[in-house]
Design an enzyme around this catalytic site. Structure first.
Site, PDB file in Angstrom:
ATOM      1  N   ASN A   1       0.866  -1.229   0.055  1.00 33.50           N
ATOM      2  CA  ASN A   1      -0.021  -0.155   0.057  1.00 33.50           C
ATOM      3  C   ASN A   1       1.173   1.306  -0.262  1.00 33.50           C
ATOM      4  OD1 ASN A   1       0.542   0.741   2.924  1.00 33.50           O
ATOM      5  ND2 ASN A   1      -0.453  -1.274   3.207  1.00 33.50           N
TER       6      ASN A   1
ATOM      7  N   PHE B   1      -3.775   3.665  15.074  1.00 31.14           N
ATOM      8  CA  PHE B   1      -4.049   4.588  14.092  1.00 31.14           C
ATOM      9  C   PHE B   1      -5.466   4.351  13.226  1.00 31.14           C
ATOM     10  CE2 PHE B   1      -1.469   8.421  13.789  1.00 31.14           C
ATOM     11  CZ  PHE B   1      -0.763   8.295  14.838  1.00 31.14           C
TER      12      PHE B   1
HETATM   13  N1  CTP Z   1      -3.289  -2.967  12.502  1.00 31.28           N
HETATM   14  C1  CTP Z   1      -2.315  -3.861  12.944  1.00 31.28           C
HETATM   15  N2  CTP Z   1      -2.137  -5.036  12.410  1.00 31.28           N
HETATM   16  C2  CTP Z   1      -3.031  -5.327  11.259  1.00 31.28           C
HETATM   17  C3  CTP Z   1      -3.846  -4.508  10.865  1.00 31.28           C
HETATM   18  C4  CTP Z   1      -3.968  -3.406  11.317  1.00 31.28           C
HETATM   19  O1  CTP Z   1      -1.429  -3.688  13.844  1.00 31.28           O
HETATM   20  N3  CTP Z   1      -3.275  -6.610  10.803  1.00 31.28           N
HETATM   21  C5  CTP Z   1      -3.351  -1.396  13.258  1.00 31.28           C
HETATM   22  C6  CTP Z   1      -2.726  -0.488  12.510  1.00 31.28           C
HETATM   23  O2  CTP Z   1      -1.212  -0.344  12.589  1.00 31.28           O
HETATM   24  C7  CTP Z   1      -3.525   0.762  12.882  1.00 31.28           C
HETATM   25  C8  CTP Z   1      -4.815   0.055  13.218  1.00 31.28           C
HETATM   26  O3  CTP Z   1      -4.759  -1.297  13.302  1.00 31.28           O
HETATM   27  O4  CTP Z   1      -3.191   1.222  14.257  1.00 31.28           O
HETATM   28  C9  CTP Z   1      -5.821   0.141  11.953  1.00 31.28           C
HETATM   29  O5  CTP Z   1      -6.879  -0.655  12.260  1.00 31.28           O
HETATM   30  P1  CTP Z   1      -7.521  -1.286  10.760  1.00 31.28           P
HETATM   31  O6  CTP Z   1      -8.464  -2.207  11.315  1.00 31.28           O
HETATM   32  O7  CTP Z   1      -6.689  -1.802   9.936  1.00 31.28           O
HETATM   33  O8  CTP Z   1      -8.203   0.000  10.442  1.00 31.28           O
HETATM   34  P2  CTP Z   1      -8.047   0.671   9.207  1.00 31.28           P
HETATM   35  O9  CTP Z   1      -6.609   0.581   8.290  1.00 31.28           O
HETATM   36  O10 CTP Z   1      -8.575   2.204   9.258  1.00 31.28           O
HETATM   37  O11 CTP Z   1      -9.253  -0.221   8.166  1.00 31.28           O
HETATM   38  P3  CTP Z   1     -10.792  -0.311   8.361  1.00 31.28           P
HETATM   39  O12 CTP Z   1     -11.443   0.852   8.567  1.00 31.28           O
HETATM   40  O13 CTP Z   1     -11.077  -1.132   7.240  1.00 31.28           O
HETATM   41  O14 CTP Z   1     -10.843  -1.420   9.626  1.00 31.28           O
END
Ligand code: CTP
Length: 400
Positions: free
Chosen positions: A211, A327
């Site tokens: 990404n 975040f």
């Molecule tokens: N995160 C993580 N490990 C993952 C996915 C996310 O540690 N496998 C952490 C990211 O570093 C960030 C947060 O979780 O702090 C983001 O959550 P995420 O659920 O991925 O939210 P978004 O990226 O905002 O996407 P969505 O809105 O689709 O949930």
């Protein structure tokens, strides 16, 4: 005040503002701060070693003799005996030397050899200050954790007007005191863990899914935590940023390897997850490069879900960091979605990022964030990623 004598090593560069350094020494002494000075060769064109010695009450060091090994050891000690190094005036030349790590005179050697915080008070002609080379050096130095005071706008000795004038001695002295106070290092003795950047999930030996995360916000946070005195581990996916000074960088490629690196780095007092971790990986990574097919058909990929690193750490029974921060990138209903995420992930704070079109967050230098926690919502104005980092770390240090 601890009662212990605090002292600085003052490096006086060669500029017309050097005369103000004499006033700076006087003010610092009055405030109970010891001063030992190094003068560059050209500083001697503007002030005399005798005035500096008389005001500081200490021997003044210069480059009168070539550096023998024995003397050089003395110089390294000199740069570490003080609690803080102050460069005033910091000329364009001195800043350039610092930014490129040159050590070809006593002043630059001391600056390269030190393990203490460094404060610089730039002073130069406005065009020199605005030159891309100087601005590039300033960014490098900020990234290295160097502290700045000034320059300010004003009339310069050369008759021009604009930024480049050295900060007033009183203001430099205030910056010195702020850096010397224990309050400047509220995270001393603490361990802060930060994840940053994207992950890369392989498809085959040459292809991957990733990404646009630049890692800028995470790197800025790691730097800000180090400036507050913390020991910092930065687990980073592939980015094109230089490693911040005073931070232990642990590279990670996939979500899986990032989780492993994070768990190996625990325990931590604060864990901040800024990484844009891939939610899925390719279920079966091809051992050989996938080839184009004769019949024109295309491959399909099956995915498997990656572990959620943030949730894994936040839900630890033992050794959970006191503060777990996530975040969230949202394009709409920013607060609502962040509140749901806070509960779902079990973290203490979500920094919600408004990434709706036009905000230019990805790869950009600014960020509009909302801090969402059980305590409520705190919305910050649009700030640079460095400012977001500094404010966030100050807030976390307070909440710890
Ligand atoms: N995160 C993580 N490990 C993952 C996915 C996310 O540690 N496998 C952490 C990211 O570093 C960030 C947060 O979780 O702090 C983001 O959550 P995420 O659920 O991925 O939210 P978004 O990226 O905002 O996407 P969505 O809105 O689709 O949930």
């Amino acid at each position: 005040m601890t009662g212990m004598t605090r002292s600085i090593l003052l490096i006086i560069g060669g500029g017309i503002a050097a005369y103000k350094s004499l006033e700076l020494i006087r003010i610092l002494k009055k405030r109970g701060i010891g001063v030992t000075a190094i003068m560059t060769k050209s500083a001697g064109e503007f002030v005399t070693p005798l005035s500096v010695a008389s005001l500081s009450g200490n021997k003044v060091y210069g480059d009168l003799f070539s550096l023998t090994d024995e003397v050089e050891m003395g110089h390294i000690e000199l740069s570490r005996a003080a609690d803080l190094l102050v460069v005033a005036p910091a000329t364009a030349d001195l800043l350039a030397k610092m930014a490129s790590g040159l050590a070809n005179d006593l002043a630059s050697t001391a600056l390269l050899a030190t393990d203490k915080p460094v404060l610089v008070a730039p002073a130069m002609n406005v065009r020199m200050w605005q030159h891309p080379a100087t601005q590039r050096n300033i960014r490098t130095l900020r990234n290295d954790g160097i502290h700045f005071t000034g320059p300010v706008d004003g009339e310069m000795a050369c008759g021009e007007f604009g930024p480049g004038r050295m900060a007033e001695p009183d203001d430099i002295a205030n910056a010195v005191e702020a850096l010397l106070s224990p309050a400047a290092r509220p995270l001393a003795g603490r361990h802060v863990l930060v994840t940053a950047g994207p992950t890369r999930e392989p498809i085959d030996p040459v292809r991957f899914i990733s990404n646009h995360s630049s890692g800028k916000q995470g790197y800025a946070i790691a730097s800000a935590a180090a400036r507050l005195g913390a020991r910092v581990t930065l687990v980073s996916g592939p980015v094109s940023l230089p490693p911040p000074a005073g931070v232990q960088l642990v590279p990670a490629m996939t979500a899986h390897s990032m989780l492993t690196a994070v768990e190996a780095a625990l325990p931590a007092d604060i864990a901040i997850f800024t990484a844009a971790v891939a939610d899925w990986r390719v279920a079966e990574v091809a051992g050989e490069k996938l080839k184009k097919r004769e019949d024109g058909s295309t491959p399909s990929l099956a995915f498997a879900e990656n572990a959620d690193i943030l949730r894994t750490v936040a839900s630890r029974r033992q050794g959970r960091p006191a503060l777990v921060v996530g975040f969230a990138a949202e394009t709409e209903k920013v607060i609502e979605h962040a509140q749901a995420k806070l509960a779902r992930k079990g973290c203490d704070l979500i920094v919600a990022n408004d990434v709706s079109a036009g905000n230019n967050v990805f790869g950009g230098d600014a960020n509009t964030v909302h801090l969402v926690s059980a305590k409520g919502v705190e919305s910050w104005p649009r700030l640079s990623k460095d400012e977001v980092a500094a404010r966030l770390m100050a807030t976390l240090a307070e909440r710890l």
